[in-house]
Design a protein around this motif. Structure first.
Motif, short mmCIF file in Angstrom:
data_model
loop_
_atom_site.label_atom_id
_atom_site.label_comp_id
_atom_site.label_asym_id
_atom_site.label_seq_id
_atom_site.Cartn_x
_atom_site.Cartn_y
_atom_site.Cartn_z
N THR A 210 0.94 -1.13 -0.04
CA THR A 210 -0.20 0.30 0.05
C THR A 210 0.90 1.37 0.09
N GLU A 211 0.72 2.30 -1.01
CA GLU A 211 1.46 3.32 -0.96
C GLU A 211 0.38 4.53 -0.28
N GLU A 212 0.82 5.39 0.51
CA GLU A 212 0.05 6.58 0.96
C GLU A 212 0.24 7.82 0.49
N VAL A 213 -0.86 8.47 0.60
CA VAL A 213 -0.73 10.15 0.26
C VAL A 213 -1.60 10.88 1.35
N GLY A 214 -0.62 11.53 1.99
CA GLY A 214 -1.19 12.12 3.33
C GLY A 214 -2.16 13.20 3.05
N VAL A 215 -3.16 13.33 3.92
CA VAL A 215 -4.23 14.46 3.72
C VAL A 215 -4.33 15.48 5.03
N ALA A 216 -4.91 16.73 4.74
CA ALA A 216 -4.78 17.60 5.88
C ALA A 216 -5.17 17.12 7.16
N ARG A 217 -6.30 16.50 7.28
CA ARG A 217 -6.86 15.74 8.37
C ARG A 217 -7.34 14.23 8.32
N GLY A 218 -7.38 13.53 9.15
CA GLY A 218 -7.94 12.23 8.93
C GLY A 218 -6.98 11.27 8.46
N VAL A 219 -7.27 10.04 7.89
CA VAL A 219 -6.36 8.96 7.55
C VAL A 219 -6.14 9.17 6.21
N PRO A 220 -4.73 8.71 5.76
CA PRO A 220 -4.55 9.19 4.39
C PRO A 220 -5.28 8.39 3.38
N ASP A 221 -5.38 8.97 1.97
CA ASP A 221 -5.80 8.38 0.62
C ASP A 221 -4.58 7.28 0.58
N VAL A 222 -4.87 6.12 0.11
CA VAL A 222 -3.86 5.04 -0.48
C VAL A 222 -4.09 4.55 -1.67
N VAL A 223 -3.36 3.90 -2.35
CA VAL A 223 -3.21 2.88 -3.49
C VAL A 223 -2.89 1.55 -3.22
N HIS A 224 -3.73 0.46 -3.36
CA HIS A 224 -3.38 -0.86 -3.02
C HIS A 224 -2.72 -1.27 -4.34
N LEU A 225 -1.59 -2.01 -4.12
CA LEU A 225 -0.95 -2.54 -5.35
C LEU A 225 -0.75 -3.95 -5.21
N ALA A 226 -0.91 -4.84 -6.40
CA ALA A 226 -0.67 -6.30 -6.27
C ALA A 226 -0.38 -6.62 -7.77
N ILE A 227 0.35 -7.59 -7.71
CA ILE A 227 1.05 -8.04 -9.18
C ILE A 227 0.70 -9.63 -9.44
N ARG A 228 0.28 -9.63 -10.73
CA ARG A 228 -0.08 -11.14 -11.09
C ARG A 228 1.59 -11.75 -11.31
N ALA A 229 1.60 -12.98 -11.10
CA ALA A 229 2.92 -13.67 -11.28
C ALA A 229 3.55 -13.83 -12.60
#
Length: 230
Positions: A210-229
């Motif tokens: 998971t990669e995060e992007v911080g926001v001014a207030r609250g929990v960060p926005d995230v991008v979940h990443l996964a790879i097909r073998a």
């Protein structure tokens, strides 16, 4: 500093309201920003866009080295940040974007959002698929090197009940099948989800993170990443 809305100058103004097969979608302007509301649920606005761009950048960075002209499917046109980011990157080959709401497509083709997406929509690599993403993934035989999906506020907060199927074992199996070997699944979320990370592993994906992007207030926005073998 955080943006605070004044009582008058930043009151939202409704620019368009449509009833479609999936309910109501509304385009509003608040000050200089545009907002999309679906069935009363805030989806996104044009105030930032960092996490929508990360959705594209992180997927491209996770692809195997040396892959040329990779094809990407963007799930959800939204305010156009992800599509614009993809079109600005010459390394992408085919750029398909699936959007089931005709109103949102119209706002980009000949409406207030054209300023964000106009050059991307005119790019010869770009194809708009006016279709439901979940149904498309289940029925198409097309394969992509990256799936960049942003149709909800996250796996735990869907816009419509049917969207929940995308994050189910069957939906993740469809995503897996639509990826080329070594292909990347990237899913935007308004908050991290450990349960979704485990669901990705259970579906056979590797390199889940998971990669995060911080926001001014609250929990960060995230991008979940996964790879097909490979």
């Amino acid at each position: 500093m955080p943006h605070t809305f004044g009582p008058d100058t930043d009151a939202p103004v409704t620019l368009d309201r449509r009833e479609g097969p999936y309910g109501e979608v509304v385009l509003r302007r608040r000050g200089e920003d545009f907002e999309i509301i679906a069935n009363g649920c805030f989806l996104m606005d044009t105030s930032d866009g960092r996490s929508e761009r990360l959705l594209i950048d992180a997927a491209l960075a996770a692809l195997p080295a040396g892959r040329t002209g990779p094809a990407v499917l963007i799930g959800g046109l939204g305010v156009g940040f992800s599509l614009a980011r993809a079109a600005a990157e010459p390394r992408w080959g085919r750029i398909a974007v699936a959007e089931r709401e005709q109103a949102i497509v119209d706002w980009h083709l000949a409406g207030p959002l054209a300023g964000i997406s106009g050059p991307a929509l005119a790019d010869p690599r770009t194809e708009v698929l006016t279709t439901d993403l979940v149904a498309y993934l289940r029925t198409t035989t097309d394969r992509y090197d990256a799936l960049c999906l942003d149709i909800d506020n996250g796996p735990d907060w869907t816009v419509t009940e049917d969207n929940g199927n995308l994050y189910s074992p069957a939906g993740l199996a469809d995503c897996h099948a639509r990826l080329t070997p070594g292909g990347v699944l990237a899913v935007w979320s308004a908050q991290p989800s450990a349960a979704f990370e485990q669901a990705l592993r259970n579906a056979g994906f590797q390199g889940v993170r998971t990669e995060e992007v911080g926001v001014a207030r609250g929990v960060p926005d995230v991008v979940h990443l996964a790879i097909r073998a490979l």
